[in-house]
Write a protein that holds these residues in place. Structure first.
Motif, PDB file in Angstrom:
ATOM      1  N   ASN A   1       0.827  -1.199   0.000  1.00 23.75           N
ATOM      2  CA  ASN A   1       0.000   0.000   0.000  1.00 23.75           C
ATOM      3  C   ASN A   1       0.863   1.250   0.000  1.00 23.75           C
ATOM      4  N   ILE A   2       0.414   2.275  -0.698  1.00 23.60           N
ATOM      5  CA  ILE A   2       0.878   3.632  -0.436  1.00 23.60           C
ATOM      6  C   ILE A   2      -0.369   4.455  -0.130  1.00 23.60           C
ATOM      7  N   PHE A   3      -0.434   4.967   1.074  1.00 20.51           N
ATOM      8  CA  PHE A   3      -1.530   5.836   1.473  1.00 20.51           C
ATOM      9  C   PHE A   3      -1.113   7.263   1.131  1.00 20.51           C
ATOM     10  N   GLU A   4      -1.741   7.827   0.129  1.00 21.29           N
ATOM     11  CA  GLU A   4      -1.337   9.139  -0.363  1.00 21.29           C
ATOM     12  C   GLU A   4      -2.232  10.224   0.224  1.00 21.29           C
ATOM     13  N   GLY A   5      -1.611  11.275   0.765  1.00 17.40           N
ATOM     14  CA  GLY A   5      -2.369  12.381   1.313  1.00 17.40           C
ATOM     15  C   GLY A   5      -2.235  12.477   2.821  1.00 17.40           C
ATOM     16  N   THR A   6      -1.020  12.674   3.326  1.00 21.82           N
ATOM     17  CA  THR A   6      -0.815  12.773   4.768  1.00 21.82           C
ATOM     18  C   THR A   6      -1.271  14.135   5.272  1.00 21.82           C
TER      19      THR A   6
ATOM     20  N   TYR B   1      -0.186  17.340  11.818  1.00 20.89           N
ATOM     21  CA  TYR B   1      -0.745  17.575  13.146  1.00 20.89           C
ATOM     22  C   TYR B   1       0.404  17.869  14.096  1.00 20.89           C
ATOM     23  N   LYS B   2       0.102  18.432  15.249  1.00 19.79           N
ATOM     24  CA  LYS B   2       1.123  18.845  16.192  1.00 19.79           C
ATOM     25  C   LYS B   2       2.007  17.665  16.591  1.00 19.79           C
ATOM     26  N   ASN B   3       3.314  17.854  16.498  1.00 18.69           N
ATOM     27  CA  ASN B   3       4.327  16.852  16.841  1.00 18.69           C
ATOM     28  C   ASN B   3       4.320  15.635  15.916  1.00 18.69           C
ATOM     29  N   GLY B   4       3.574  15.729  14.827  1.00 20.73           N
ATOM     30  CA  GLY B   4       3.540  14.631  13.865  1.00 20.73           C
ATOM     31  C   GLY B   4       4.681  14.724  12.863  1.00 20.73           C
ATOM     32  N   PRO B   5       4.800  13.749  11.960  1.00 18.20           N
ATOM     33  CA  PRO B   5       5.877  13.766  10.967  1.00 18.20           C
ATOM     34  C   PRO B   5       5.730  14.927   9.993  1.00 18.20           C
ATOM     35  N   SER B   6       6.840  15.348   9.435  1.00 18.14           N
ATOM     36  CA  SER B   6       6.850  16.425   8.456  1.00 18.14           C
ATOM     37  C   SER B   6       6.056  16.020   7.218  1.00 18.14           C
ATOM     38  N   THR B   7       5.201  16.922   6.720  1.00 10.90           N
ATOM     39  CA  THR B   7       4.380  16.621   5.548  1.00 10.90           C
ATOM     40  C   THR B   7       4.765  17.507   4.373  1.00 10.90           C
ATOM     41  N   TRP B   8       4.407  17.052   3.170  1.00 13.00           N
ATOM     42  CA  TRP B   8       4.801  17.738   1.939  1.00 13.00           C
ATOM     43  C   TRP B   8       4.071  19.066   1.779  1.00 13.00           C
ATOM     44  N   SER B   9       4.775  20.041   1.232  1.00 18.82           N
ATOM     45  CA  SER B   9       4.207  21.284   0.724  1.00 18.82           C
ATOM     46  C   SER B   9       5.204  21.808  -0.298  1.00 18.82           C
TER      47      SER B   9
ATOM     48  N   LYS C   1      12.484   5.751   8.594  1.00 17.32           N
ATOM     49  CA  LYS C   1      11.937   6.126   9.889  1.00 17.32           C
ATOM     50  C   LYS C   1      10.449   5.824   9.937  1.00 17.32           C
ATOM     51  N   MET C   2      10.025   5.144  10.994  1.00 12.84           N
ATOM     52  CA  MET C   2       8.605   4.859  11.177  1.00 12.84           C
ATOM     53  C   MET C   2       7.991   5.952  12.052  1.00 12.84           C
ATOM     54  N   SER C   3       6.815   6.423  11.638  1.00 16.74           N
ATOM     55  CA  SER C   3       6.137   7.501  12.347  1.00 16.74           C
ATOM     56  C   SER C   3       4.650   7.223  12.419  1.00 16.74           C
ATOM     57  N   CYS C   4       3.967   7.969  13.284  1.00 17.79           N
ATOM     58  CA  CYS C   4       2.516   7.877  13.417  1.00 17.79           C
ATOM     59  C   CYS C   4       1.884   8.878  12.449  1.00 17.79           C
ATOM     60  N   TYR C   5       1.212   8.375  11.412  1.00 12.58           N
ATOM     61  CA  TYR C   5       0.661   9.222  10.354  1.00 12.58           C
ATOM     62  C   TYR C   5      -0.842   9.410  10.505  1.00 12.58           C
ATOM     63  N   SER C   6      -1.277  10.592  10.086  1.00 14.39           N
ATOM     64  CA  SER C   6      -2.702  10.933  10.106  1.00 14.39           C
ATOM     65  C   SER C   6      -3.223  11.104   8.692  1.00 14.39           C
ATOM     66  N   GLY C   7      -4.445  10.652   8.476  1.00 13.44           N
ATOM     67  CA  GLY C   7      -5.119  10.873   7.201  1.00 13.44           C
ATOM     68  C   GLY C   7      -6.237  11.889   7.325  1.00 13.44           C
ATOM     69  N   GLY C   8      -6.297  12.579   8.464  1.00 13.29           N
ATOM     70  CA  GLY C   8      -7.326  13.593   8.647  1.00 13.29           C
ATOM     71  C   GLY C   8      -8.295  13.235   9.753  1.00 13.29           C
ATOM     72  N   ASP C   9      -9.142  14.197  10.124  1.00 17.64           N
ATOM     73  CA  ASP C   9     -10.136  13.997  11.169  1.00 17.64           C
ATOM     74  C   ASP C   9     -11.086  12.854  10.798  1.00 17.64           C
ATOM     75  N   ASN C  10     -11.315  11.983  11.749  1.00 15.80           N
ATOM     76  CA  ASN C  10     -12.259  10.874  11.583  1.00 15.80           C
ATOM     77  C   ASN C  10     -11.949  10.001  10.369  1.00 15.80           C
ATOM     78  N   TRP C  11     -10.672   9.960  10.010  1.00 19.27           N
ATOM     79  CA  TRP C  11     -10.237   9.113   8.897  1.00 19.27           C
ATOM     80  C   TRP C  11     -10.441   7.645   9.239  1.00 19.27           C
ATOM     81  N   LEU C  12     -10.135   7.291  10.482  1.00 22.37           N
ATOM     82  CA  LEU C  12     -10.277   5.913  10.932  1.00 22.37           C
ATOM     83  C   LEU C  12     -11.146   5.860  12.192  1.00 22.37           C
TER      84      LEU C  12
END
Length: 289
Positions: A138-143, A146-154, A233-244
């Protein structure tokens, strides 16, 4: 966050046979009933003066088959080729500045008086929940940041995570046990479907609220440094509010970055830029420097 079969990500089931296609400069993985996994074409960019040998120990590449038919040189469980044959990124390890030894089916520094000098192992790893070492995943695209979370693309932070991946073991009604390096009071294994994802398999669930509050990422203990995948590096990733389900659930995974296939893997400031695709293996992109 999306997990689809089109250019936004990868199919979710771990399959033994597949064909790789590329649409609009992005990787698309289609699964089909094929007799051999090494089909399609590769878009890896390497300097012309850098010899590359592609080696595989078949006992570790269990998701691939049919090497001889595709054109590899094989001796026992060892197969190698001096060119990228089909989907070599999934079925062989690329060894730069090495040559093919036809007698042993291995990649070597050089061949001296018929002997393969410094033969490469061609081995990869296949750990549940770990980094997918050359394995379709899997590649989950669209991180989502969030505060203290992994760096995200921009566009201003092109090296940040544009997606993430992990080796999702199958969900057979009972997910494989949590690897021993993880703290079971902070993370747990869950079914992707049970958590509300469209993907199949299992994952390690982390608590986004806890990471935000404490600044401590319980997924970090799953980080690896593999000779065939590089540091991951393994990190805790978010897909958004109420994603899961339940809310504030994240996934332990590994960073995938937008890379340019025409400039030796430079990061991309726009996902629409020509030649840009997601890369998760830090050794996928060869730099002449």
């Amino acid at each position: 966050t999306k997990v689809e079969s089109q250019s936004h990500s990868w199919f979710t089931d771990i399959m033994h046979e597949f064909v790789l296609q590329r649409l609009s400069g992005r990787v698309t993985l289609w699964f089909a009933c094929l007799s051999f996994v090494v089909l399609g074409s590769s878009a890896r960019s390497h300097p012309a003066d850098s010899p590359v040998c592609y080696g595989a120990n078949l006992s570790t590449f269990t998701w691939c088959s049919g090497y001889l038919k595709a054109g590899y040189t094989c001796q026992g469980a060892m197969c190698a080729a001096d060119t990228c044959i089909g989907t070599c990124e999934f079925c062989a390890v690329a060894y730069h500045n090495t040559v093919l030894d036809h007698a042993s089916g291995r990649c070597c520094d050089r061949i001296l008086q018929g002997e393969c000098i410094n033969p490469r192992s061609g081995e990869v790893t296949d750990e549940p929940y770990g980094f997918p070492d050359h394995k379709p995943a899997n590649i989950f695209e669209g991180t989502v940041a969030y505060k203290n979370g992994p760096s995200t693309w921009s566009p201003e932070n092109p090296s940040g995570s544009y997606g993430f991946t992990f080796n999702a073991p199958p969900d057979n009604g009972n997910c494989p046990s949590l690897p021993p390096q993880f703290d079971s009071t902070l993370v747990k294994t869950m079914s992707l479907k049970g958590a509300g994802s469209h993907a199949n398999g299992c994952f390690i669930a982390c608590n986004l609220t806890e990471v935000s509050a404490t600044g401590k990422d319980p997924c970090a203990v799953g980080s690896v440094n593999s000779p065939t995948a590089g540091p991951a590096k393994m990190s805790c990733y978010s897909g958004g509010d109420n994603w899961l389900k339940p809310p504030h659930t994240g996934m332990c995974g590994f960073n995938c970055t937008l890379r340019n296939t025409t400039t030796y893997g430079a990061t991309c400031t726009s996902p629409a830029a020509g030649g840009c695709e997601l890369a998760c293996n830090t050794l996928d992109w060869y730099s002449p420097t």
